[in-house]
Design a protein around this motif. Structure first.
Motif, PDB file in Angstrom:
ATOM      1  N   MET A   7      25.184  -8.075  -4.290  1.00 31.05           N
ATOM      2  CA  MET A   7      24.544  -7.594  -3.069  1.00 31.05           C
ATOM      3  C   MET A   7      25.195  -8.296  -1.877  1.00 31.05           C
ATOM      4  SD  MET A   7      22.072  -5.663  -1.855  1.00 31.05           S
ATOM      5  CE  MET A   7      20.514  -5.534  -2.663  1.00 31.05           C
ATOM      6  N   VAL A   8      25.643  -7.505  -0.935  1.00 32.02           N
ATOM      7  CA  VAL A   8      26.217  -8.019   0.307  1.00 32.02           C
ATOM      8  C   VAL A   8      25.207  -7.724   1.408  1.00 32.02           C
ATOM      9  CG1 VAL A   8      28.164  -7.870   1.899  1.00 32.02           C
ATOM     10  CG2 VAL A   8      28.537  -7.518  -0.557  1.00 32.02           C
ATOM     11  N   VAL A   9      24.779  -8.765   2.121  1.00 27.61           N
ATOM     12  CA  VAL A   9      23.736  -8.619   3.142  1.00 27.61           C
ATOM     13  C   VAL A   9      24.201  -9.272   4.441  1.00 27.61           C
ATOM     14  CG1 VAL A   9      21.332  -9.107   3.743  1.00 27.61           C
ATOM     15  CG2 VAL A   9      21.966  -8.724   1.342  1.00 27.61           C
ATOM     16  N   ALA A  21      34.566   0.810   3.028  1.00 23.84           N
ATOM     17  CA  ALA A  21      35.998   0.819   2.718  1.00 23.84           C
ATOM     18  C   ALA A  21      36.555  -0.598   2.719  1.00 23.84           C
ATOM     19  CB  ALA A  21      36.747   1.690   3.707  1.00 23.84           C
ATOM     20  N   SER A  22      36.119  -1.408   3.674  1.00 25.99           N
ATOM     21  CA  SER A  22      36.593  -2.791   3.762  1.00 25.99           C
ATOM     22  C   SER A  22      36.164  -3.618   2.558  1.00 25.99           C
ATOM     23  CB  SER A  22      36.069  -3.454   5.036  1.00 25.99           C
ATOM     24  OG  SER A  22      36.535  -2.781   6.172  1.00 25.99           O
ATOM     25  N   ASN A  38      25.123   1.304  -3.524  1.00 25.95           N
ATOM     26  CA  ASN A  38      23.853   1.685  -2.919  1.00 25.95           C
ATOM     27  C   ASN A  38      23.723   0.943  -1.597  1.00 25.95           C
ATOM     28  OD1 ASN A  38      21.273   2.428  -2.282  1.00 25.95           O
ATOM     29  ND2 ASN A  38      20.307   1.432  -4.013  1.00 25.95           N
ATOM     30  N   GLN A  39      23.615   1.687  -0.515  1.00 26.86           N
ATOM     31  CA  GLN A  39      23.412   1.064   0.793  1.00 26.86           C
ATOM     32  C   GLN A  39      21.953   1.196   1.165  1.00 26.86           C
ATOM     33  OE1 GLN A  39      25.786   2.539   4.023  1.00 26.86           O
ATOM     34  NE2 GLN A  39      25.213   0.834   5.330  1.00 26.86           N
ATOM     35  N   GLY A  40      21.346   0.096   1.561  1.00 20.60           N
ATOM     36  CA  GLY A  40      19.944   0.105   1.950  1.00 20.60           C
ATOM     37  C   GLY A  40      19.705   0.951   3.194  1.00 20.60           C
ATOM     38  N   ALA A  41      18.496   1.463   3.334  1.00 26.27           N
ATOM     39  CA  ALA A  41      18.144   2.321   4.468  1.00 26.27           C
ATOM     40  C   ALA A  41      18.284   1.596   5.802  1.00 26.27           C
ATOM     41  CB  ALA A  41      16.719   2.837   4.300  1.00 26.27           C
ATOM     42  N   ILE A  46      24.492  -3.791   1.080  1.00 21.49           N
ATOM     43  CA  ILE A  46      25.186  -2.891   0.174  1.00 21.49           C
ATOM     44  C   ILE A  46      25.167  -3.530  -1.207  1.00 21.49           C
ATOM     45  CG2 ILE A  46      27.387  -1.833  -0.458  1.00 21.49           C
ATOM     46  CD1 ILE A  46      28.032  -1.632   2.491  1.00 21.49           C
ATOM     47  N   MET A  47      24.749  -2.757  -2.198  1.00 26.15           N
ATOM     48  CA  MET A  47      24.714  -3.206  -3.583  1.00 26.15           C
ATOM     49  C   MET A  47      25.903  -2.565  -4.298  1.00 26.15           C
ATOM     50  SD  MET A  47      21.665  -2.612  -6.373  1.00 26.15           S
ATOM     51  CE  MET A  47      20.439  -2.905  -5.110  1.00 26.15           C
ATOM     52  N   ILE A  48      26.680  -3.399  -4.987  1.00 27.73           N
ATOM     53  CA  ILE A  48      27.863  -2.928  -5.697  1.00 27.73           C
ATOM     54  C   ILE A  48      27.701  -3.249  -7.172  1.00 27.73           C
ATOM     55  CG2 ILE A  48      30.378  -3.116  -5.907  1.00 27.73           C
ATOM     56  CD1 ILE A  48      30.332  -4.228  -3.002  1.00 27.73           C
ATOM     57  N   GLY A  49      27.757  -2.243  -8.017  1.00 31.29           N
ATOM     58  CA  GLY A  49      27.666  -2.436  -9.457  1.00 31.29           C
ATOM     59  C   GLY A  49      29.049  -2.398 -10.084  1.00 31.29           C
TER      60      GLY A  49
END
Length: 70
Positions: A7-9, A21-22, A38-41, A46-49
């Motif tokens: 998760m990137v916050v 993209a970055s 998955n990007q939060g509302a 951004i959640m990356i699996g």
């Protein structure tokens, strides 16, 4: 079972149009397969699996491309 989620916050993310993209381009250059995004509302996360075996490379790559630059 073979899944890792990173998760990137950051509050400043919503102002950066090319953030996905970055984040994903450097991972692709390292042959890391993205299984889910998955990007939060609120647009501050951004959640990356990815595959579990890639989890440390994912974190190091994101760190090297975003945090270490500052």
């Amino acid at each position: 079972d073979d899944y890792a989620i990173t998760m990137v916050v950051c509050e400043g993310m919503k102002d950066k149009l090319t953030l996905c993209a970055s984040l994903l381009y450097p991972l692709g250059k390292k042959d890391i397969s993205i299984q889910m995004i998955n990007q939060g509302a609120s647009q501050i996360s951004i959640m990356i699996g990815t595959r579990r075996k890639d989890k440390e490379t994912v974190i190091k790559t994101i760190y090297d491309n975003f945090i270490a630059e500052d």
